[in-house]
Scaffold this motif. Structure first.
Motif, mmCIF file in Angstrom:
data_model
loop_
_atom_site.group_PDB
_atom_site.id
_atom_site.type_symbol
_atom_site.label_atom_id
_atom_site.label_comp_id
_atom_site.label_asym_id
_atom_site.label_seq_id
_atom_site.Cartn_x
_atom_site.Cartn_y
_atom_site.Cartn_z
ATOM 1 N N SER A 56 0.827 -1.219 0.000
ATOM 2 C CA SER A 56 0.000 0.000 0.000
ATOM 3 C C SER A 56 0.859 1.266 0.000
ATOM 4 N N VAL A 57 2.151 1.118 0.295
ATOM 5 C CA VAL A 57 3.017 2.300 0.300
ATOM 6 C C VAL A 57 4.088 2.216 -0.798
ATOM 7 N N GLY A 58 3.816 1.382 -1.806
ATOM 8 C CA GLY A 58 4.751 1.275 -2.928
ATOM 9 C C GLY A 58 4.625 2.486 -3.840
ATOM 10 N N ASP A 59 5.730 2.899 -4.454
ATOM 11 C CA ASP A 59 5.729 3.966 -5.456
ATOM 12 C C ASP A 59 5.257 5.331 -4.926
ATOM 13 N N ILE A 60 5.505 5.606 -3.663
ATOM 14 C CA ILE A 60 5.070 6.915 -3.117
ATOM 15 C C ILE A 60 6.236 7.736 -2.573
ATOM 16 N N LEU A 61 7.396 7.101 -2.418
ATOM 17 C CA LEU A 61 8.546 7.766 -1.782
ATOM 18 C C LEU A 61 8.863 9.126 -2.410
ATOM 19 N N HIS A 62 8.720 9.190 -3.721
ATOM 20 C CA HIS A 62 9.137 10.390 -4.452
ATOM 21 C C HIS A 62 7.974 11.356 -4.703
ATOM 22 N N ARG A 63 6.802 11.040 -4.194
ATOM 23 C CA ARG A 63 5.642 11.898 -4.501
ATOM 24 C C ARG A 63 5.349 12.907 -3.396
ATOM 25 N N GLY A 64 4.968 14.128 -3.828
ATOM 26 C CA GLY A 64 4.513 15.135 -2.870
ATOM 27 C C GLY A 64 3.102 14.797 -2.416
ATOM 28 N N GLY A 65 2.498 15.670 -1.613
ATOM 29 C CA GLY A 65 1.151 15.406 -1.101
ATOM 30 C C GLY A 65 1.179 14.322 -0.042
ATOM 31 N N THR A 66 0.047 13.706 0.220
ATOM 32 C CA THR A 66 -0.011 12.602 1.174
ATOM 33 C C THR A 66 -1.078 11.605 0.739
ATOM 34 N N ILE A 67 -0.691 10.337 0.622
ATOM 35 C CA ILE A 67 -1.679 9.340 0.171
ATOM 36 C C ILE A 67 -2.793 9.184 1.194
ATOM 37 N N LEU A 68 -2.542 9.592 2.442
ATOM 38 C CA LEU A 68 -3.595 9.470 3.464
ATOM 39 C C LEU A 68 -4.545 10.667 3.455
ATOM 40 N N LYS A 69 -4.237 11.672 2.621
ATOM 41 C CA LYS A 69 -5.013 12.926 2.596
ATOM 42 C C LYS A 69 -4.843 13.648 3.941
ATOM 43 N N THR A 70 -5.208 14.906 3.920
ATOM 44 C CA THR A 70 -5.058 15.685 5.148
ATOM 45 C C THR A 70 -6.224 16.646 5.288
ATOM 46 N N ALA A 71 -6.356 17.214 6.469
ATOM 47 C CA ALA A 71 -7.468 18.153 6.707
ATOM 48 C C ALA A 71 -7.115 19.018 7.902
ATOM 49 N N ARG A 72 -7.839 20.121 8.030
ATOM 50 C CA ARG A 72 -7.755 20.924 9.263
ATOM 51 C C ARG A 72 -9.113 20.733 9.928
ATOM 52 N N SER A 73 -9.139 20.048 11.052
ATOM 53 C CA SER A 73 -10.424 19.655 11.657
ATOM 54 C C SER A 73 -10.859 20.606 12.769
ATOM 55 N N GLN A 74 -12.000 21.234 12.586
ATOM 56 C CA GLN A 74 -12.571 22.090 13.639
ATOM 57 C C GLN A 74 -13.175 21.200 14.730
#
Ligand code: F6P
Length: 320
Positions: A56-74
């Motif tokens: 599930s974490v293959g081919d991501i080392l060189h990528r920006g962003g985040t495969i888990l997504k992110t948020a600012r949670s109120q």
């Protein structure tokens, strides 16, 4: 500890994926189970949690962003939200958590640690605004992006004999502007930490022009006490020289992480897994003088970032 969770929170930064990969593979190597929590604390509250494996974490080392997504949670920023998040971790049997994010995200982790979860905080932000670590994951890539932009802007500024105000990110910490200013040979930098005299900047530009300089690059952090537009208008009016604004904005948050960010992410993540495996108390992990360090989470978050006055002074010495 057998079952851990991982989330990314706040503004994304290049290197977050490298950290996720390292957590997942180091943990599996020790026989632990890893759960990925999607969309930061927001997704945690909604139970967006899935098991991760090596692939599930293959081919991501060189990528920006985040495969888990992110948020600012109120929602998470209330006592009720924190309790619900801790309960959700309990429902999934998750005893330890790796949080990758900036100051607000690590403070969120601290709140969860007070509910009995062991939390390992990794400094994931382009801002470099965490006092306990010399560098944060994503900062080096962001500054490299700014440097690339500056050299392009310099070409066109020279061609037109213009001044360019380059606005970079950093609401409370001017490190992106400071480092890019020094490495990119800016005429001046404007930062949230310093009250700059615009007259002095204008004098500097005029003196440079009298010495035959074809262009002037002024780097302004978004949190400096003047807007880029207002700054450009003042410079144009006082120097009589055409002045343009280039806002680099979210460009600075994307892109493939540099060597420094990949390795900082990978090494701090491996340390986080080691500490969780050892059932350690909650920690903030970072880098100090080239060494990976882990400090008590609560204490680390009280450390104020020191402003590098020498670096700031050097920028004006070099641009004279
Ligand atoms: O904290 C990282 C950062 O990129 C700041 O430099 C910037 O001010 C902010 O995030 C922008 O946040 P948002 O993604 O919420 O617009």
């Amino acid at each position: 500890m057998k079952r851990i969770g991982i989330l990314t929170s706040g503004g994304d930064s290049p290197g977050m994926n490298a950290a996720i990969r390292s957590v997942v593979r180091c943990a599996i190597d020790r026989g632990m189970e890893v759960y990925g929590i999607h969309r930061g604390y927001e997704g945690l509250l909604d139970g967006e949690i899935t098991r991760m494996d090596r692939n599930s974490v293959g081919d991501i080392l060189h990528r920006g962003g985040t495969i888990l997504k992110t948020a600012r949670s109120q929602r998470f920023q209330t006592d009720e939200g924190v309790s619900r998040a801790a309960e959700m971790l309990g429902t999934f049997g998750i005893e330890g958590l790796v949080v990758i994010g900036g100051d607000g995200s690590l403070h969120g982790g601290l709140e969860l640690s007070r509910k009995g979860i062991s939390v390992m905080g990794l400094p994931g932000t382009i801002d470099n605004d965490l006092g306990y670590t010399d560098y944060t994951i994503g900062f080096d890539t962001a500054v490299s992006t700014v440097l690339e932009a500056i050299s392009k802007l310099r070409d066109t500024s020279s061609a037109h004999d213009r001044t360019t105000v380059v606005e970079v990110m950093g609401r409370h910490c001017g490190d992106i502007a400071l480092y890019a200013g020094l490495a990119g040979g800016a005429e001046a930098v404007l930062l949230p930490e310093v009250n700059q005299d615009v007259n002095e900047i204008c004098r500097h530009i005029i003196e440079g022009r009298n010495r035959g300089k074809l262009h002037s690059i002024i780097i302004k952090a978004e949190g400096a006490d003047i807007s880029s537009q207002q700054l450009a208008e003042t410079i144009e009016q006082k120097t009589g020289k055409e002045t343009k604004v280039a806002v680099l904005s979210y460009l600075q948050r994307g892109g493939s992480p540099t060597l420094q960010d990949r390795n900082l992410a990978t090494l701090t993540a491996a340390k986080a897994v080691e500490l969780l495996w050892d059932d350690a108390e909650s920690k903030a992990i970072g880098i100090c003088r080239g060494e990976i360090v882990a400090y008590d989470l609560a204490e680390a978050l009280t450390v104020k970032r020191e402003f590098d006055q020498e670096m700031y002074d050097l920028i004006s010495v070099l641009s004279k």
